[in-house]
Scaffold this active site. Structure first.
Site, PDB file in Angstrom:
ATOM      1  N   ARG A 115      -1.276   0.270   4.888  1.00  0.00           N
ATOM      2  CA  ARG A 115      -1.701  -0.963   4.220  1.00  0.00           C
ATOM      3  C   ARG A 115      -2.138  -0.742   2.772  1.00  0.00           C
ATOM      4  O   ARG A 115      -2.564  -1.680   2.105  1.00  0.00           O
ATOM      5  CB  ARG A 115      -2.826  -1.628   5.027  1.00  0.00           C
ATOM      6  CG  ARG A 115      -2.338  -2.204   6.346  1.00  0.00           C
ATOM      7  CD  ARG A 115      -3.375  -3.091   7.020  1.00  0.00           C
ATOM      8  NE  ARG A 115      -4.517  -2.325   7.524  1.00  0.00           N
ATOM      9  CZ  ARG A 115      -5.740  -2.380   7.018  1.00  0.00           C
ATOM     10  NH1 ARG A 115      -5.996  -3.154   5.978  1.00  0.00           N
ATOM     11  NH2 ARG A 115      -6.712  -1.665   7.546  1.00  0.00           N
ATOM     12  N   ASN A 116      -2.037   0.492   2.289  1.00  0.00           N
ATOM     13  CA  ASN A 116      -2.305   0.718   0.868  1.00  0.00           C
ATOM     14  C   ASN A 116      -1.111   0.188   0.074  1.00  0.00           C
ATOM     15  O   ASN A 116       0.043   0.504   0.381  1.00  0.00           O
ATOM     16  CB  ASN A 116      -2.517   2.202   0.581  1.00  0.00           C
ATOM     17  CG  ASN A 116      -3.086   2.439  -0.808  1.00  0.00           C
ATOM     18  OD1 ASN A 116      -2.468   2.109  -1.809  1.00  0.00           O
ATOM     19  ND2 ASN A 116      -4.276   3.017  -0.863  1.00  0.00           N
ATOM     20  N   ARG A 117      -1.376  -0.593  -0.972  1.00  0.00           N
ATOM     21  CA  ARG A 117      -0.304  -1.287  -1.686  1.00  0.00           C
ATOM     22  C   ARG A 117       0.272  -0.502  -2.863  1.00  0.00           C
ATOM     23  O   ARG A 117       1.108  -1.027  -3.605  1.00  0.00           O
ATOM     24  CB  ARG A 117      -0.824  -2.649  -2.174  1.00  0.00           C
ATOM     25  CG  ARG A 117      -1.187  -3.585  -1.027  1.00  0.00           C
ATOM     26  CD  ARG A 117      -1.560  -4.976  -1.506  1.00  0.00           C
ATOM     27  NE  ARG A 117      -2.925  -5.037  -2.023  1.00  0.00           N
ATOM     28  CZ  ARG A 117      -3.524  -6.169  -2.411  1.00  0.00           C
ATOM     29  NH1 ARG A 117      -2.874  -7.318  -2.342  1.00  0.00           N
ATOM     30  NH2 ARG A 117      -4.772  -6.152  -2.866  1.00  0.00           N
ATOM     31  N   PHE A 118      -0.149   0.746  -3.031  1.00  0.00           N
ATOM     32  CA  PHE A 118       0.252   1.497  -4.222  1.00  0.00           C
ATOM     33  C   PHE A 118       1.768   1.575  -4.386  1.00  0.00           C
ATOM     34  O   PHE A 118       2.314   1.225  -5.442  1.00  0.00           O
ATOM     35  CB  PHE A 118      -0.337   2.911  -4.181  1.00  0.00           C
ATOM     36  CG  PHE A 118       0.101   3.768  -5.337  1.00  0.00           C
ATOM     37  CD1 PHE A 118      -0.532   3.672  -6.564  1.00  0.00           C
ATOM     38  CD2 PHE A 118       1.164   4.665  -5.212  1.00  0.00           C
ATOM     39  CE1 PHE A 118      -0.122   4.450  -7.645  1.00  0.00           C
ATOM     40  CE2 PHE A 118       1.577   5.439  -6.283  1.00  0.00           C
ATOM     41  CZ  PHE A 118       0.934   5.334  -7.503  1.00  0.00           C
ATOM     42  N   THR A 215      -5.771  -0.315  -5.076  1.00  0.00           N
ATOM     43  CA  THR A 215      -4.689  -0.604  -4.132  1.00  0.00           C
ATOM     44  C   THR A 215      -5.124  -0.389  -2.684  1.00  0.00           C
ATOM     45  O   THR A 215      -4.339  -0.582  -1.758  1.00  0.00           O
ATOM     46  CB  THR A 215      -3.472   0.289  -4.420  1.00  0.00           C
ATOM     47  OG1 THR A 215      -3.838   1.670  -4.221  1.00  0.00           O
ATOM     48  CG2 THR A 215      -2.983   0.096  -5.843  1.00  0.00           C
TER      49      THR A 215
END
Length: 237
Positions: A115-118, A215
């Protein structure tokens, strides 16, 4: 006294002990004293109390405070170490995080939490397809002249939250910057990254510093369109 002398005195006399039991380093004295400009005069690696001459401070006193006996502290079970940087000689943009989260450490990958958007942000702002495997993600960074690293080399942290970071030791970012002659932009992935950088390092002329929204999955206060809008600032010429 120099920061090295201060660190040596603290370690020798046991006046302060870190949670992981490791020795205090000179750069940590440097980082702490720069936060108290109303108390300390700093001249390079020399630190003195405001209002006291350097001669008086450097001189060793014959009557040292009696060190109290302290029980040795057990090494922290929450000590974590960051990864090597991803970069090359063409890197013009450096993104700095704090240190990898637990899921990233488990996988051995930057920004490994699902779920990290980086990675989705980087692929979006560079107009590329989202890579599915880690080697392709790293290749996308290098193709886009983007490097990534973390401010903290090592720290105590229970869990993955930046707010839980303690007793951090920074990476050698001064050397990184010196060795990357094309570096033009440093972006901070979240407020903690920025505050840690400013705690230990001076900003260099000729480099643009940009604070970016985190992020992290914990940052739920900004939607994807707006976070991409802010992250596009790193691409500004």
């Amino acid at each position: 006294m120099t920061t090295l002398q201060i660190a040596d005195e603290l370690n020798k006399n046991g006046w302060y002990q870190k949670k992981d039991g490791s020795a205090i380093q000179a750069f940590q004295i440097h980082g702490r004293t720069r936060n108290y400009a109303n108390i300390f005069d700093r001249d390079g690696s020399t630190v003195s109390l405001i209002g006291q001459s350097k001669t008086k401070v450097v001189a060793r006193t014959t009557d040292k405070p009696k060190a109290t006996k302290q029980l040795p502290k057990a090494a922290s079970t929450h000590t974590k170490t960051s990864f090597d940087p991803i970069s090359n000689a063409d890197t013009t943009i450096l993104i700095l995080g704090t240190m990898p989260g637990d899921k990233s450490l488990e996988l051995g990958e930057y920004y490994g939490h699902s779920r990290n958007r980086f990675w989705k942000i980087i692929s979006t702002i560079t107009s590329n397809e989202l890579p599915l495997i880690y080697s392709d993600k790293k290749a996308l960074l290098l193709k886009s002249k983007i490097g990534i690293w973390d401010v903290a080399h090592k720290a105590n942290r229970k869990g993955s939250l930046d707010s839980a970071i303690e007793d951090e030791e920074p990476n050698d970012l001064d050397s990184f910057i010196s060795n990357h002659k094309n570096l033009k932009v440093i972006g901070f992935n979240g407020t903690k990254s920025k505050s840690l950088f400013d705690k230990y390092f001076d900003r260099k002329s000729g480099i643009k510093y940009i604070a970016l929204p985190s992020t992290s999955p914990a940052n739920t206060g900004i939607d994807f369109e707006n976070i991409c809008k802010q992250w596009r600032l790193i691409l500004t010429k």
